[in-house]
Design a protein around this motif. Structure first.
Motif, PDB file in Angstrom:
ATOM      1  N   ALA A   1      -4.594  -7.788  14.184  1.00 23.04           N
ATOM      2  CA  ALA A   1      -3.640  -6.994  14.112  1.00 23.04           C
ATOM      3  C   ALA A   1      -2.725  -6.944  12.744  1.00 23.04           C
ATOM      4  CB  ALA A   1      -2.794  -6.773  15.164  1.00 23.04           C
ATOM      5  N   GLU A   2      -2.218  -8.435  12.510  1.00 22.66           N
ATOM      6  CA  GLU A   2      -1.456  -8.418  11.145  1.00 22.66           C
ATOM      7  C   GLU A   2      -2.221  -8.329  10.039  1.00 22.66           C
ATOM      8  OE1 GLU A   2       1.769 -11.869  12.503  1.00 22.66           O
ATOM      9  OE2 GLU A   2      -0.122 -12.542  12.433  1.00 22.66           O
ATOM     10  N   ILE A   3      -3.432  -8.614   9.987  1.00 22.91           N
ATOM     11  CA  ILE A   3      -4.125  -8.566   8.650  1.00 22.91           C
ATOM     12  C   ILE A   3      -4.468  -7.140   8.623  1.00 22.91           C
ATOM     13  CG2 ILE A   3      -6.669  -8.818   8.100  1.00 22.91           C
ATOM     14  CD1 ILE A   3      -6.400 -11.732   9.022  1.00 22.91           C
ATOM     15  N   MET A   4      -4.754  -6.236   9.665  1.00 24.42           N
ATOM     16  CA  MET A   4      -5.097  -4.943   9.499  1.00 24.42           C
ATOM     17  C   MET A   4      -3.778  -4.365   8.794  1.00 24.42           C
ATOM     18  SD  MET A   4      -5.893  -2.034  12.172  1.00 24.42           S
ATOM     19  CE  MET A   4      -4.163  -1.968  13.017  1.00 24.42           C
ATOM     20  N   ARG A   5      -2.675  -4.404   9.393  1.00 31.65           N
ATOM     21  CA  ARG A   5      -1.278  -3.758   8.811  1.00 31.65           C
ATOM     22  C   ARG A   5      -1.123  -4.020   7.345  1.00 31.65           C
ATOM     23  NH1 ARG A   5       0.343  -5.147  14.256  1.00 31.65           N
ATOM     24  NH2 ARG A   5       1.507  -7.066  13.900  1.00 31.65           N
ATOM     25  N   PHE A   6      -1.491  -5.533   7.224  1.00 36.94           N
ATOM     26  CA  PHE A   6      -1.210  -5.933   5.661  1.00 36.94           C
ATOM     27  C   PHE A   6      -2.370  -5.133   4.853  1.00 36.94           C
ATOM     28  CE2 PHE A   6      -3.002  -8.363   1.974  1.00 36.94           C
ATOM     29  CZ  PHE A   6      -1.630  -8.548   1.371  1.00 36.94           C
ATOM     30  N   CYS A   7      -3.399  -4.988   5.288  1.00 40.25           N
ATOM     31  CA  CYS A   7      -4.545  -4.319   4.426  1.00 40.25           C
ATOM     32  C   CYS A   7      -4.034  -2.796   4.309  1.00 40.25           C
ATOM     33  CB  CYS A   7      -5.773  -4.437   4.995  1.00 40.25           C
ATOM     34  SG  CYS A   7      -6.471  -6.060   4.815  1.00 40.25           S
ATOM     35  N   GLN A   8      -3.500  -2.011   5.438  1.00 45.44           N
ATOM     36  CA  GLN A   8      -3.197  -1.036   5.421  1.00 45.44           C
ATOM     37  C   GLN A   8      -2.267  -0.676   4.329  1.00 45.44           C
ATOM     38  OE1 GLN A   8      -2.715   0.194   9.488  1.00 45.44           O
ATOM     39  NE2 GLN A   8      -4.939   0.895   9.836  1.00 45.44           N
ATOM     40  N   SER A   9      -1.180  -1.572   4.298  1.00 44.48           N
ATOM     41  CA  SER A   9      -0.036  -1.320   3.441  1.00 44.48           C
ATOM     42  C   SER A   9      -0.381  -1.457   2.144  1.00 44.48           C
ATOM     43  CB  SER A   9       0.913  -2.456   4.009  1.00 44.48           C
ATOM     44  OG  SER A   9       2.158  -2.344   2.914  1.00 44.48           O
ATOM     45  N   MET A  10      -1.249  -2.579   1.888  1.00 44.23           N
ATOM     46  CA  MET A  10      -1.745  -2.904   0.531  1.00 44.23           C
ATOM     47  C   MET A  10      -2.491  -1.630  -0.164  1.00 44.23           C
ATOM     48  SD  MET A  10      -4.409  -5.895  -0.973  1.00 44.23           S
ATOM     49  CE  MET A  10      -4.423  -6.138  -2.643  1.00 44.23           C
ATOM     50  N   MET A  11      -3.384  -0.855   0.660  1.00 50.52           N
ATOM     51  CA  MET A  11      -4.219   0.264   0.390  1.00 50.52           C
ATOM     52  C   MET A  11      -3.343   1.359   0.113  1.00 50.52           C
ATOM     53  SD  MET A  11      -7.075   1.262  -0.792  1.00 50.52           S
ATOM     54  CE  MET A  11      -8.476   0.076  -0.354  1.00 50.52           C
ATOM     55  N   THR A  12      -2.202   1.440   0.874  1.00 48.71           N
ATOM     56  CA  THR A  12      -1.194   2.550   0.765  1.00 48.71           C
ATOM     57  C   THR A  12      -0.767   2.675  -0.747  1.00 48.71           C
ATOM     58  OG1 THR A  12      -0.710   2.731   2.922  1.00 48.71           O
ATOM     59  CG2 THR A  12       0.770   3.659   1.558  1.00 48.71           C
ATOM     60  N   GLU A  13      -0.512   1.549  -1.552  1.00 48.90           N
ATOM     61  CA  GLU A  13      -0.220   1.490  -2.815  1.00 48.90           C
ATOM     62  C   GLU A  13      -1.449   1.718  -3.990  1.00 48.90           C
ATOM     63  OE1 GLU A  13       1.339   1.476  -6.462  1.00 48.90           O
ATOM     64  OE2 GLU A  13       2.381   2.005  -4.938  1.00 48.90           O
ATOM     65  N   MET A  14      -2.306   0.934  -3.616  1.00 48.74           N
ATOM     66  CA  MET A  14      -3.530   0.734  -4.413  1.00 48.74           C
ATOM     67  C   MET A  14      -4.640   1.832  -4.532  1.00 48.74           C
ATOM     68  SD  MET A  14      -6.023  -2.616  -4.608  1.00 48.74           S
ATOM     69  CE  MET A  14      -7.051  -2.149  -3.107  1.00 48.74           C
ATOM     70  N   PHE A  15      -4.397   2.781  -3.445  1.00 52.49           N
ATOM     71  CA  PHE A  15      -5.464   3.856  -3.569  1.00 52.49           C
ATOM     72  C   PHE A  15      -5.425   4.812  -4.582  1.00 52.49           C
ATOM     73  CE2 PHE A  15      -1.939   6.377  -1.900  1.00 52.49           C
ATOM     74  CZ  PHE A  15      -2.568   7.685  -2.242  1.00 52.49           C
ATOM     75  N   ARG A  16      -4.054   4.898  -5.094  1.00 49.88           N
ATOM     76  CA  ARG A  16      -3.961   5.794  -6.234  1.00 49.88           C
ATOM     77  C   ARG A  16      -4.586   4.993  -7.712  1.00 49.88           C
ATOM     78  NH1 ARG A  16       1.031   6.936  -4.898  1.00 49.88           N
ATOM     79  NH2 ARG A  16       1.095   5.551  -3.284  1.00 49.88           N
ATOM     80  N   HIS A  17      -4.900   3.969  -7.503  1.00 46.19           N
ATOM     81  CA  HIS A  17      -5.422   3.313  -8.902  1.00 46.19           C
ATOM     82  C   HIS A  17      -7.272   2.958  -8.745  1.00 46.19           C
ATOM     83  CE1 HIS A  17      -1.144   2.586  -9.736  1.00 46.19           C
ATOM     84  NE2 HIS A  17      -1.164   1.897  -8.550  1.00 46.19           N
ATOM     85  N   ILE A  18      -7.565   3.366  -7.587  1.00 47.33           N
ATOM     86  CA  ILE A  18      -9.050   3.151  -7.604  1.00 47.33           C
ATOM     87  C   ILE A  18      -9.739   4.191  -7.246  1.00 47.33           C
ATOM     88  CG2 ILE A  18      -8.554   0.908  -6.914  1.00 47.33           C
ATOM     89  CD1 ILE A  18      -9.166   1.521  -4.138  1.00 47.33           C
ATOM     90  N   GLY A  19     -11.347   4.293  -7.305  1.00 38.80           N
ATOM     91  CA  GLY A  19     -12.002   5.279  -6.919  1.00 38.80           C
ATOM     92  C   GLY A  19     -13.468   4.909  -7.526  1.00 38.80           C
ATOM     93  N   GLU A  20     -14.552   5.516  -6.947  1.00 38.92           N
ATOM     94  CA  GLU A  20     -15.906   4.959  -7.354  1.00 38.92           C
ATOM     95  C   GLU A  20     -16.380   5.370  -8.791  1.00 38.92           C
ATOM     96  OE1 GLU A  20     -19.092   7.365  -5.683  1.00 38.92           O
ATOM     97  OE2 GLU A  20     -17.734   8.981  -5.329  1.00 38.92           O
ATOM     98  N   TYR A  21     -15.390   6.198  -9.734  1.00 33.03           N
ATOM     99  CA  TYR A  21     -15.600   6.306 -10.985  1.00 33.03           C
ATOM    100  C   TYR A  21     -14.540   5.657 -12.063  1.00 33.03           C
ATOM    101  CZ  TYR A  21     -19.022   9.642  -9.599  1.00 33.03           C
ATOM    102  OH  TYR A  21     -20.066  10.296  -8.784  1.00 33.03           O
ATOM    103  N   THR A  22     -13.605   5.104 -11.054  1.00 32.64           N
ATOM    104  CA  THR A  22     -12.372   4.500 -11.771  1.00 32.64           C
ATOM    105  C   THR A  22     -12.290   2.961 -11.854  1.00 32.64           C
ATOM    106  OG1 THR A  22     -11.068   6.341 -11.242  1.00 32.64           O
ATOM    107  CG2 THR A  22      -9.856   4.416 -11.806  1.00 32.64           C
ATOM    108  N   ASP A  23     -12.185   2.389 -10.505  1.00 35.16           N
ATOM    109  CA  ASP A  23     -12.086   1.079 -10.188  1.00 35.16           C
ATOM    110  C   ASP A  23     -12.743   0.695  -8.844  1.00 35.16           C
ATOM    111  OD1 ASP A  23     -11.639  -1.631  -9.799  1.00 35.16           O
ATOM    112  OD2 ASP A  23      -9.374  -1.293 -10.232  1.00 35.16           O
ATOM    113  N   VAL A  24     -13.695  -0.215  -8.504  1.00 37.52           N
ATOM    114  CA  VAL A  24     -14.154  -0.327  -7.397  1.00 37.52           C
ATOM    115  C   VAL A  24     -14.106  -1.984  -6.892  1.00 37.52           C
ATOM    116  CG1 VAL A  24     -16.622  -0.359  -6.204  1.00 37.52           C
ATOM    117  CG2 VAL A  24     -16.202   1.186  -8.080  1.00 37.52           C
ATOM    118  N   PRO A  25     -12.975  -1.983  -6.122  1.00 36.29           N
ATOM    119  CA  PRO A  25     -12.777  -3.637  -5.823  1.00 36.29           C
ATOM    120  C   PRO A  25     -13.726  -4.038  -4.626  1.00 36.29           C
ATOM    121  CG  PRO A  25     -10.907  -2.140  -5.179  1.00 36.29           C
ATOM    122  CD  PRO A  25     -11.979  -1.109  -5.661  1.00 36.29           C
ATOM    123  N   ALA A  26     -13.968  -5.305  -4.232  1.00 34.42           N
ATOM    124  CA  ALA A  26     -14.749  -5.846  -3.224  1.00 34.42           C
ATOM    125  C   ALA A  26     -13.960  -7.012  -2.834  1.00 34.42           C
ATOM    126  CB  ALA A  26     -16.068  -6.479  -3.899  1.00 34.42           C
TER     127      ALA A  26
END
Length: 451
Positions: free
Chosen positions: A142-167
């Motif tokens: 549950a802690e890891i899920m909340r952390f990942c959701q918070s991280m993506m809430t900021e990061m989503f605006r900087h990534i995309g399949e034609y922009t930046d593809v994390p792994a």
């Protein structure tokens, strides 16, 4: 700067000045520049167009706050990073690392390495890297899920399949990718399968992706051994680490007839002269998330554990060493010990796990050395294959994907070997990888103008 062409020494001095305190990044840049003297002598326009300076400067560096709430209701703050290093060949592509050691210098070193590694695959992907100083050890799901959701809430605006593809990377596996992907889908209202790789098969992942980095390093090292008329069959092998890369390196080495006799984690290492029991190791590390010392407790006779403060895994005599844990884990002292014990080949499964002085020890001793930017490119190559499947709404079999991976790794090996030979350093895979990767990126940038 003794090993760097005098024309390139001012470039390294400027990188160090502009990126103060980022030792790993300095080390990565220095290692590439040491290989480029013969390139600029043959192609002076790379200097005239400031292509090398441009390649050493990330296109974009993003640092952000990640607030999240732990299971006790306390607010925690971590720092997130995404360095979008170079997109000359395609969208930024590179993993995310969750580990307390993460800082902007480490992410820049990884992104810089990733740029050349991705170029070597021949796939249309640029270089990037990201992560956080968040430590997933000891955290609940549950802690890891909340952390990942918070991280993506900021990061989503900087990534995309034609922009930046994390792994994924250290500390980021299928669980974390799932939480990140779910939050991206939720925020964007789009099922953009190609925005992350390393996904589970249930929602667009690629077969063989989990195995790809370890398998790929083994394919590359096997090709390197075959150049001298031998192979893994009957060889004693030491693999550092016991995570994803190490486990699948062990599996593939065993399938080639090699005997892996030691592996490790941060607490120490185990030796099993009968060969590491892969099923037992996987149960301990992947299922139970235990420590490597548990291997001895469960295996019993024939296995022994040595704590990290009592010795190094590189003290174990072997024919082939495959450092697969983290950066700068294999020192010059370790290298001298390995050489004295008769090692004939080293294949890097991790990113820059061998220090510069250790690389020199191996090369001076005539030990075959496969640098990580070439040998561990199998992971990102298979990520690119995952992107290809997502784009075509397709799903390949394990055998089909592994066949493509094996072909890509042999092609990378041959490219490095032939490039080193072309520039007068036969058998120098470090130089071959650096030059081949650099030229592919530099030529694309040259054709696009001043970018």
């Amino acid at each position: 700067m003794n090993n760097i062409d005098e024309k390139l020494q001012p470039l390294l001095a400027e990188v160090i000045r502009r990126n103060a305190g980022e030792a790993e990044f300095h080390q990565a840049v220095r290692e590439v520049l040491e290989s480029l003297g013969r390139v600029v002598a043959k192609h002076p326009h790379y200097l005239e167009l400031a292509l090398i300076e441009r390649i050493c400067e990330p296109e974009r560096q993003i640092i952000f706050r990640i607030p999240w709430v732990d299971d006790k209701g306390q607010v925690q703050i971590n720092r997130g990073f995404r360095v979008q290093f170079n997109s000359a060949l395609g969208p930024y592509k590179g993993g995310m690392r969750f580990h307390p050691s993460v800082n902007v210098g480490i992410i820049k070193f990884l992104g810089f390495e990733q740029t050349f590694k991705n170029a070597l695959t021949g796939m249309p992907i640029g270089g990037g890297k990201g992560g956080s100083d968040f430590d997933p050890k000891g955290k609940s799901d549950a802690e890891i899920m909340r952390f990942c959701q918070s991280m993506m809430t900021e990061m989503f605006r900087h990534i995309g399949e034609y922009t930046d593809v994390p792994a994924g990377d250290i500390g980021v596996g299928g669980r974390e990718i799932g939480y990140l992907f779910g939050q991206y889908k939720r925020l964007t209202n789009r099922y953009e399968a190609g925005v992350l790789t390393g996904k589970a098969l249930a929602y667009g992942g690629s077969r063989a992706r989990t195995e790809a980095t370890g398998y790929g390093n083994t394919y590359f090292t096997q090709a390197m051994l075959q150049k001298t008329g031998t192979d893994f069959d009957g060889k004693k092998v030491v693999v550092s680490g016991s995570g994803n890369v190490a486990i699948y390196t062990i599996e593939k080495v065993q399938s080639f007839g090699g005997k892996v006799i030691a592996c490790s984690d941060s607490s120490g290492y185990v030796i099993d002269e009968n060969g590491i029991d892969l099923a037992l190791l996987q149960d301990i590390k992947e299922v139970r998330r235990g420590r490597i010392s548990d291997y001895v407790k469960r295996k019993g006779a024939g296995a022994s554990f040595i704590a990290a403060d009592k010795g190094s895994i590189w003290d174990v005599p072997c024919d082939v060493a495959m450092p697969s844990a983290t950066q700068n884990e294999l020192s010059g002292k370790n290298a001298r010990k390995l050489v004295a014990n008769g090692v004939i080949a080293v294949g890097e499964g991790a990113n820059m796990p061998t220090t510069p002085d250790a690389v020199k020890v191996f090369q001076d001793a005539g030990v075959m050395f496969a640098p990580g930017k070439a040998a561990n490119a199998g992971g990102v190559a298979t990520s690119a294959l995952e992107m290809q499947q997502n784009a075509s709404r397709d799903s390949w079999s394990f055998a089909q994907t592994e066949t493509r991976l094996a072909t890509i790794m042999r092609d990378i090996h041959d490219t490095c070997y032939e490039t080193a030979d072309e520039y007068g350093e036969p058998g120098n895979y470090v130089m071959g990888a650096n030059i081949a990767g650099f030229v592919r990126v530099a030529e694309a940038m040259r054709m696009m103008g001043v970018i």
